[in-house]
Design a protein around this motif. Structure first.
Motif, PDB file in Angstrom:
ATOM      1  N   GLU A 124       0.839  -1.201   0.000  1.00  0.00           N
ATOM      2  CA  GLU A 124       0.000   0.000   0.000  1.00  0.00           C
ATOM      3  C   GLU A 124       0.876   1.254   0.000  1.00  0.00           C
ATOM      4  OE1 GLU A 124      -3.650   1.989   2.599  1.00  0.00           O
ATOM      5  OE2 GLU A 124      -2.581   0.217   3.330  1.00  0.00           O
ATOM      6  N   GLY A 125       0.594   2.160  -0.887  1.00  0.00           N
ATOM      7  CA  GLY A 125       1.372   3.388  -1.023  1.00  0.00           C
ATOM      8  C   GLY A 125       2.471   3.303  -2.066  1.00  0.00           C
ATOM      9  N   ASP A 173       8.364   7.885  -4.650  1.00  0.00           N
ATOM     10  CA  ASP A 173       9.360   8.169  -3.620  1.00  0.00           C
ATOM     11  C   ASP A 173       9.001   7.552  -2.270  1.00  0.00           C
ATOM     12  OD1 ASP A 173      10.773   9.685  -5.461  1.00  0.00           O
ATOM     13  OD2 ASP A 173       9.682  11.522  -4.964  1.00  0.00           O
ATOM     14  N   SER A 174       7.953   6.752  -2.203  1.00  0.00           N
ATOM     15  CA  SER A 174       7.518   6.188  -0.927  1.00  0.00           C
ATOM     16  C   SER A 174       8.356   4.967  -0.569  1.00  0.00           C
ATOM     17  CB  SER A 174       6.042   5.800  -0.996  1.00  0.00           C
ATOM     18  OG  SER A 174       5.864   4.739  -1.924  1.00  0.00           O
ATOM     19  N   ALA A 218       7.228   1.806  -2.416  1.00  0.00           N
ATOM     20  CA  ALA A 218       7.693   1.668  -3.794  1.00  0.00           C
ATOM     21  C   ALA A 218       9.118   1.109  -3.831  1.00  0.00           C
ATOM     22  CB  ALA A 218       7.636   3.014  -4.507  1.00  0.00           C
ATOM     23  N   ALA A 219       9.966   1.582  -2.910  1.00  0.00           N
ATOM     24  CA  ALA A 219      11.333   1.074  -2.860  1.00  0.00           C
ATOM     25  C   ALA A 219      11.351  -0.404  -2.484  1.00  0.00           C
ATOM     26  CB  ALA A 219      12.147   1.886  -1.855  1.00  0.00           C
ATOM     27  N   VAL A 220      10.503  -0.793  -1.519  1.00  0.00           N
ATOM     28  CA  VAL A 220      10.422  -2.210  -1.128  1.00  0.00           C
ATOM     29  C   VAL A 220       9.941  -3.052  -2.302  1.00  0.00           C
ATOM     30  CG1 VAL A 220       9.188  -3.836   0.350  1.00  0.00           C
ATOM     31  CG2 VAL A 220      10.074  -1.715   1.316  1.00  0.00           C
ATOM     32  N   ALA A 221       8.936  -2.558  -3.043  1.00  0.00           N
ATOM     33  CA  ALA A 221       8.417  -3.307  -4.184  1.00  0.00           C
ATOM     34  C   ALA A 221       9.480  -3.489  -5.259  1.00  0.00           C
ATOM     35  CB  ALA A 221       7.196  -2.592  -4.757  1.00  0.00           C
ATOM     36  N   ASP A 222      10.242  -2.452  -5.563  1.00  0.00           N
ATOM     37  CA  ASP A 222      11.272  -2.554  -6.603  1.00  0.00           C
ATOM     38  C   ASP A 222      12.404  -3.487  -6.177  1.00  0.00           C
ATOM     39  OD1 ASP A 222       9.951  -0.831  -8.343  1.00  0.00           O
ATOM     40  OD2 ASP A 222      10.837   0.957  -7.426  1.00  0.00           O
ATOM     41  N   LEU A 276      14.077   1.030  -9.596  1.00  0.00           N
ATOM     42  CA  LEU A 276      15.169   1.538  -8.764  1.00  0.00           C
ATOM     43  C   LEU A 276      15.929   2.660  -9.471  1.00  0.00           C
ATOM     44  CD1 LEU A 276      16.631  -1.782  -7.272  1.00  0.00           C
ATOM     45  CD2 LEU A 276      15.248  -0.051  -6.107  1.00  0.00           C
ATOM     46  N   GLY A 277      15.898   2.661 -10.807  1.00  0.00           N
ATOM     47  CA  GLY A 277      16.612   3.693 -11.547  1.00  0.00           C
ATOM     48  C   GLY A 277      15.871   5.007 -11.684  1.00  0.00           C
ATOM     49  N   ARG A 278      14.601   5.040 -11.232  1.00  0.00           N
ATOM     50  CA  ARG A 278      13.830   6.273 -11.354  1.00  0.00           C
ATOM     51  C   ARG A 278      14.324   7.335 -10.371  1.00  0.00           C
ATOM     52  NH1 ARG A 278       9.041   2.887 -12.034  1.00  0.00           N
ATOM     53  NH2 ARG A 278       8.695   2.974  -9.802  1.00  0.00           N
TER      54      ARG A 278
END
Length: 270
Positions: free
Chosen positions: A107-108, A113-114, A117-121, A268-270
């Motif tokens: 969620e989120g 930048d959350s 999102a970092a955990v998902a990538d 991760l490259g974003r």
């Protein structure tokens, strides 16, 4: 224009003396209409994008050899109709629980930048690399030409499976299968990143579960409505999947692993 029979010269009115006219007042009185889905395309677009993003993972889950072989064995055994329906219910329940947990965890993730999102990538990078490694290892352990194909013990035990065992087995095959865990988690992250919320989120999860269960549901439907021909057809499917499950699994793992890994690196490259 004439006044008292004498012509009156035309004098233009300066622009600053102009007042809002009838047209302007009519425009101001035009009633406002409610905003529809065409004015705000984010709703339907988010649902369609979420379903499209999860389609490869859902098809890979559907083509998993263990549930497909298991449902065919159950359908061609005693109490096939009852146990087959329970097996399909367990499939749907297992995938639904996994997808719901994935949605909660990520969620989120629609905010680039959350932390989610970092955990998902990072999770995609790990999961993609793991799928590729597992696919290569499974190909190395494949049966060689002339080797005898033997069915695992859990397959032979399905001939006399009880109703409770049929239900529990596919819940475990769906929820405790490492490949299903990875693919469902990736699909849940894709749904969140597509911006699906509320009913769109629920619709995308339902679509993933149904597509991921389509092979099992299709086998049950074939057995229920196909008559005697369905038995021989399903038995042929079982033999084909047993003989070629390694090749099918390896291809699915390598293709999906590469795609998941690439998506993770892109994020991760974003």
């Amino acid at each position: 224009m004439e006044l008292d029979g004498r012509p009156r010269p035309y004098r233009p009115i300066p622009e600053e003396d102009h007042k809002p006219g009838i047209a302007c007042r009519a425009e101001a009185r035009e009633p406002s209409r409610p905003v529809t889905d065409r004015d705000d395309p984010s709703g339907e677009t988010a649902l369609i994008q979420a379903i499209g993003a999860t389609l490869p993972a859902a098809l890979a889950v559907a083509l998993s050899s263990f549930p497909l072989i298991g449902i065919v064995l159950i359908l061609t055994s005693g109490h096939g109709r009852r146990n087959g329906l329970l097996f399909a219910a367990g499939r749907i329940a297992g995938l639904a629980v996994l997808a719901a947990l994935g949605v909660v965890v990520f969620e989120g993730a629609d905010e680039p930048d959350s932390p989610s999102a970092a955990v998902a990538d990072r999770g995609r990078v790990f999961a993609g690399a793991a799928l590729i490694v597992l696919g290569v290892r499974k190909w190395g352990k494949r049966l060689r030409k002339g080797d005898r194909v033997e069915e695992p013990g859990w397959m032979t035990s399905l001939d006399d499976a009880t109703a409770g065992r049929a239900l529990l087995l596919d819940v475990l095959l769906s929820a405790a299968n490492p490949k299903s865990l990875v693919l469902t988690a990736s699909a849940a992250a894709s749904i969140i990143e597509a911006g699906a919320h509320g009913t769109d989120l629920a619709g995308a999860v339902v679509a993933f579960v149904l597509i991921g269960s389509c092979a099992v549901l299709g086998s049950v439907g074939t057995h229920l409505f196909g008559g005697r021909r369905a038995v021989s057809f399903l038995d042929g499917v079982r033999h084909f999947m047993t003989a070629n499950s390694t090749v099918i699994t390896v291809i699915v793992m390598l293709l999906l692993g590469t795609g998941v890994l690439g998506d993770g690196l892109t994020g991760l490259g974003r």
